[in-house]
Design a protein around this motif. Structure first.
Motif, PDB file in Angstrom:
ATOM      1  N   ASP A 118      -5.637   3.228   2.892  1.00 25.11           N
ATOM      2  CA  ASP A 118      -5.027   1.982   2.416  1.00 25.11           C
ATOM      3  C   ASP A 118      -3.856   2.243   1.475  1.00 25.11           C
ATOM      4  OD1 ASP A 118      -6.288   2.820   0.107  1.00 25.11           O
ATOM      5  OD2 ASP A 118      -7.773   1.221   0.086  1.00 25.11           O
ATOM      6  N   THR A 119      -3.589   3.519   1.198  1.00 19.88           N
ATOM      7  CA  THR A 119      -2.520   3.843   0.253  1.00 19.88           C
ATOM      8  C   THR A 119      -1.760   5.081   0.696  1.00 19.88           C
ATOM      9  OG1 THR A 119      -3.952   3.010  -1.507  1.00 19.88           O
ATOM     10  CG2 THR A 119      -2.031   4.262  -2.198  1.00 19.88           C
TER      11      THR A 119
ATOM     12  N   LEU B  28       1.183   7.511  -0.938  1.00 24.33           N
ATOM     13  CA  LEU B  28       2.018   7.795  -2.107  1.00 24.33           C
ATOM     14  C   LEU B  28       3.160   8.720  -1.691  1.00 24.33           C
ATOM     15  CD1 LEU B  28      -0.540   8.433  -5.003  1.00 24.33           C
ATOM     16  CD2 LEU B  28       0.489   6.286  -4.234  1.00 24.33           C
TER      17      LEU B  28
ATOM     18  N   ALA C   6       2.690   4.564  -8.859  1.00 18.63           N
ATOM     19  CA  ALA C   6       1.231   4.552  -8.884  1.00 18.63           C
ATOM     20  C   ALA C   6       0.735   5.103 -10.224  1.00 18.63           C
ATOM     21  CB  ALA C   6       0.686   5.382  -7.727  1.00 18.63           C
TER      22      ALA C   6
ATOM     23  N   ARG D 122      -1.249  -5.042   5.096  1.00 26.64           N
ATOM     24  CA  ARG D 122      -1.703  -3.975   4.235  1.00 26.64           C
ATOM     25  C   ARG D 122      -1.746  -2.690   5.060  1.00 26.64           C
ATOM     26  NH1 ARG D 122      -2.874  -2.621  -1.223  1.00 26.64           N
ATOM     27  NH2 ARG D 122      -3.555  -0.490  -0.952  1.00 26.64           N
TER      28      ARG D 122
ATOM     29  N   TYR E 258       3.593   3.328  -2.136  1.00 22.32           N
ATOM     30  CA  TYR E 258       4.188   3.409  -3.468  1.00 22.32           C
ATOM     31  C   TYR E 258       4.803   4.780  -3.667  1.00 22.32           C
ATOM     32  CZ  TYR E 258       0.605  -0.166  -4.238  1.00 22.32           C
ATOM     33  OH  TYR E 258      -0.196  -1.262  -4.125  1.00 22.32           O
TER      34      TYR E 258
ATOM     35  N   VAL F 188      -6.402   7.576   0.142  1.00 17.86           N
ATOM     36  CA  VAL F 188      -5.005   7.878  -0.137  1.00 17.86           C
ATOM     37  C   VAL F 188      -4.485   9.068   0.669  1.00 17.86           C
ATOM     38  CG1 VAL F 188      -3.392   8.405  -2.025  1.00 17.86           C
ATOM     39  CG2 VAL F 188      -5.528   7.207  -2.524  1.00 17.86           C
TER      40      VAL F 188
ATOM     41  N   GLY G 285       0.812  -1.213   0.000  1.00 20.12           N
ATOM     42  CA  GLY G 285       0.000   0.000   0.000  1.00 20.12           C
ATOM     43  C   GLY G 285       0.845   1.263   0.000  1.00 20.12           C
TER      44      GLY G 285
ATOM     45  N   PRO H 206      -4.233   1.418  -7.265  1.00 22.40           N
ATOM     46  CA  PRO H 206      -3.540   0.872  -6.088  1.00 22.40           C
ATOM     47  C   PRO H 206      -4.368   0.900  -4.810  1.00 22.40           C
ATOM     48  CG  PRO H 206      -2.415   2.832  -6.951  1.00 22.40           C
ATOM     49  CD  PRO H 206      -3.658   2.657  -7.755  1.00 22.40           C
ATOM     50  N   GLY H 207      -5.398   1.741  -4.708  1.00 20.84           N
ATOM     51  CA  GLY H 207      -6.174   1.778  -3.467  1.00 20.84           C
ATOM     52  C   GLY H 207      -7.306   2.769  -3.547  1.00 20.84           C
TER      53      GLY H 207
END
Ligand code: FAD
Ligand code: SF4
Lengths: 421, 117
Positions: free
Chosen positions: A249-250, A252, A142, A222, A137, A157, A135, A153-154
């Protein structure tokens, strides 16, 4: 061992523009080697618009901009090999590459242009505590998943860093149905363009948290959430009690780019600590004779237009090197980055018989309002330009005229500096 | 109604505020040059954006990048994205091909920005 006049490593905008320019100067024996399966480099995944305003006076998307150069490479029938990774170069300009159909290939080039681009600073460079859960990146990875593969990816964010790639991904993720909770920036200002802050964050009510950072990451398998805290602007240390938890969940990361210079190092090319790229002269020639460099492998650019311009010059100069018409053995003068200047390129110039303007580029170290950019040789000032604002997010590019350069042919060095008011 | 925006004309990013009455600008301040004034007048009364997106391609694993042929009303961005998402194209596609004419009932087309053969 196959012989080739000009070997170009990398088929991104820099490699393509260098090839086109060398061809237009007269070079007919060129080969471009690219490790991906198509030409175009990073531009293939930059599907937003805003490219080419300088070069084509129109706003193109990344793939459209790249195609203009790819079309010319095809028109001129300049040979290129995709799916081919260069794994070694030597001082003698021997190049080793691998690909699936040919296995190992060896080349002897008369001149080489390094155009390998850059990669993103990874999480490891940041030292954020937490598990190595999935999760997390870099923003560019991404971007590649979403724009080239159509994979998201999710859904929730957080973005760390406010570089342009991160800002643009905030909008892209929103467009694809995700919720972007915040963009978190350690510094008191964003390194992204104002336009991107307005059109990628403000438009969609995504908060930009300046003087903030991610201090903890929750989740084992995750990512489950991140803790964000305010930092002291002076010490950059998190301020206790300001922590806020964002369930997401992500994550960046958009925290900077690093030129890809493993090959350059292997060839014994001198690198510059400020830019992370080779040290070059005004011809973009590195410390190894006949090896030139341009684009993001030389120094990280924000505008692809500047990349194309620089690469065209590298192509033309490499052709002069091949035909033995490039000035040799002239006295060189180092260019020193003075106050407020980070990583001036080129790092040195030969002023002996300057007949063309020399382009100098650098990034301001900080935000300066109503500042002046000056170039001096000893006591003598040969360039001065006032600017209402300088920011690290926008490179400064200036041209020194041949007349100005001839005035200072006996100086020891040149200094570029910012005079802040 | 008081509205605030950031000018994107140059990196200074002036904060411009304006008083709006029925969508018309009554007074405006904060800009430092005419670029900002002009930008603000348009941005506050009829904001427009270029939209770039991805469209599904029949029989291909990779999506096709597309853009609006000209900027569209900012309020229509998500309608436009929905319409693009509900549409598919067939190969081959060339740069500049109109893949969805008159998006959201406007005179703006959606065009391909990549060669897909
Ligand atoms: C993720 C990301 C997003 C960006 N978004 C924008 C943007 O929105 N707008 C903008 O103006 N600029 C953007 N940039 C900056 C952009 O990188 C430059 O404008 C431009 O693409 C640089 O061109 P280049 O040819 O130097 O590098 P690249 O485009 O990176 O091309 C380098 C090429 O060299 C190849 N290569 C590298 N090593 C080897 C090897 N050993 N053998 C063979 N081939 C090799 C790579 O595969 C690649 O195709 C972005 C950069 C990144 C990293
Ligand atoms: S108003 Fe003028 S000075 Fe201010 S941000 Fe806009 S263009 Fe720049």
């Amino acid at each position: 061992m196959r012989k080739v006049d000009l070997l170009i490593i990398g088929g991104g905008p820099a490699g393509l523009a260098a090839a086109v320019s060398a061809y237009e100067q007269g070079c007919r024996d060129i080969l471009i080697l690219e490790r991906e399966d198509t030409l175009g480099g990073i531009l293939r995944q930059c599907i937003h618009n805003g490219f080419g305003l300088h070069t084509f006076q129109q706003e193109l998307t990344g793939p459209e901009y790249a195609q203009k150069y790819i079309d010319r490479v095809i028109d001129y029938q300049i040979p290129y090999q995709c799916n081919t990774m260069v794994i070694e170069i030597t001082k003698e300009k021997q190049v080793t590459a691998v690909n699936r159909s040919n296995g190992l290939q060896h080349f002897q080039a008369k001149a080489i242009i390094l155009a390998m681009g850059c990669r993103e600073r990874p999480r490891g460079a940041l030292a954020i505590p937490g598990w190595r859960c999935s999760g997390i990146y870099t923003a560019g990875t991404a971007q590649k998943f979403v724009n080239l593969e159509g994979i998201m990816p999710g859904a929730r964010v957080v973005i760390l860093g406010s570089g342009d790639i991160g800002l643009i991904m905030a909008r892209r993720m929103t467009f694809m149905g995700a919720k972007v909770l915040a963009c978190v920036e350690l510094l008191p200002f964003s390194s992204g363009l104002k336009r991107n802050i307005v059109q990628c964050l403000d438009d969609y009510d995504i908060p930009l948290l300046l003087n903030h950072t991610v201090v903890d990451i929750a989740g084992r398998e995750r990512l489950e959430g991140v803790t964000v805290a305010q930092v002291d602007p002076e010490t950059k240390r998190p301020i206790a009690g300001t922590e806020q938890y964002y369930a997401c969940d992500t994550l960046l990361l958009s925290v900077g780019l690093i030129p890809e210079n493993e090959l350059s190092r292997m060839a014994g090319i001198d690198l510059c600590a400020d830019t992370g790229g080779p040290s070059v002269d005004e011809n973009l020639q590195t410390s190894v004779s006949g090896v030139f460099s341009c684009g993001n492998v030389l120094h990280v650019h924000d505008l692809v237009d500047f990349v194309s311009e620089e690469a065209a010059k590298a192509g033309a100069k490499a052709w002069r090197y091949i035909t033995d018409t490039l000035d040799k053995n002239l006295k060189s003068m180092p260019i020193i980055s003075g106050f407020g200047v980070s990583g001036a390129v080129p790092q040195k110039i030969h002023v002996g018989n300057a007949d063309q303007p020399v382009t100098l580029m650098f990034r301001p170290k900080n935000v300066y309002k109503n500042a002046k950019v000056c170039v001096t040789a000893g006591e003598k000032e040969i360039y001065r330009h006032s600017s209402r604002i300088l920011t690290p997010g926008e490179m400064v590019s200036l041209k020194l005229t041949p007349e100005a350069l001839r005035q200072i042919s006996d100086a020891e060095n040149l200094t570029v500096k910012v005079e802040a008011s | 109604m008081l509205k605030e925006i950031t000018c994107i004309g140059c990196p200074i990013g002036c904060r411009i505020s304006a008083v709006l009455e029925n969508g018309e600008i009554q007074s405006i301040s904060g800009y430092s040059c005419n670029v900002g004034k002009k930008y603000a007048q348009e941005e506050l009364t009829a904001p427009k954006r270029m939209v770039t997106a991805l469209m599904t391609v029949r029989g291909s694993r990779h999506p096709l990048p597309v853009k609006t042929s000209q900027p569209i009303d900012k309020s229509k961005i998500f309608d436009c994205l929905n319409e693009i998402a509900g549409h598919t194209v067939s190969l081959p596609v060339h740069i500049g091909d109109v893949v969805l004419p008159g998006v959201c009932g406007s005179n703006v087309n959606i065009v391909a920005t990549k060669e897909l053969l």
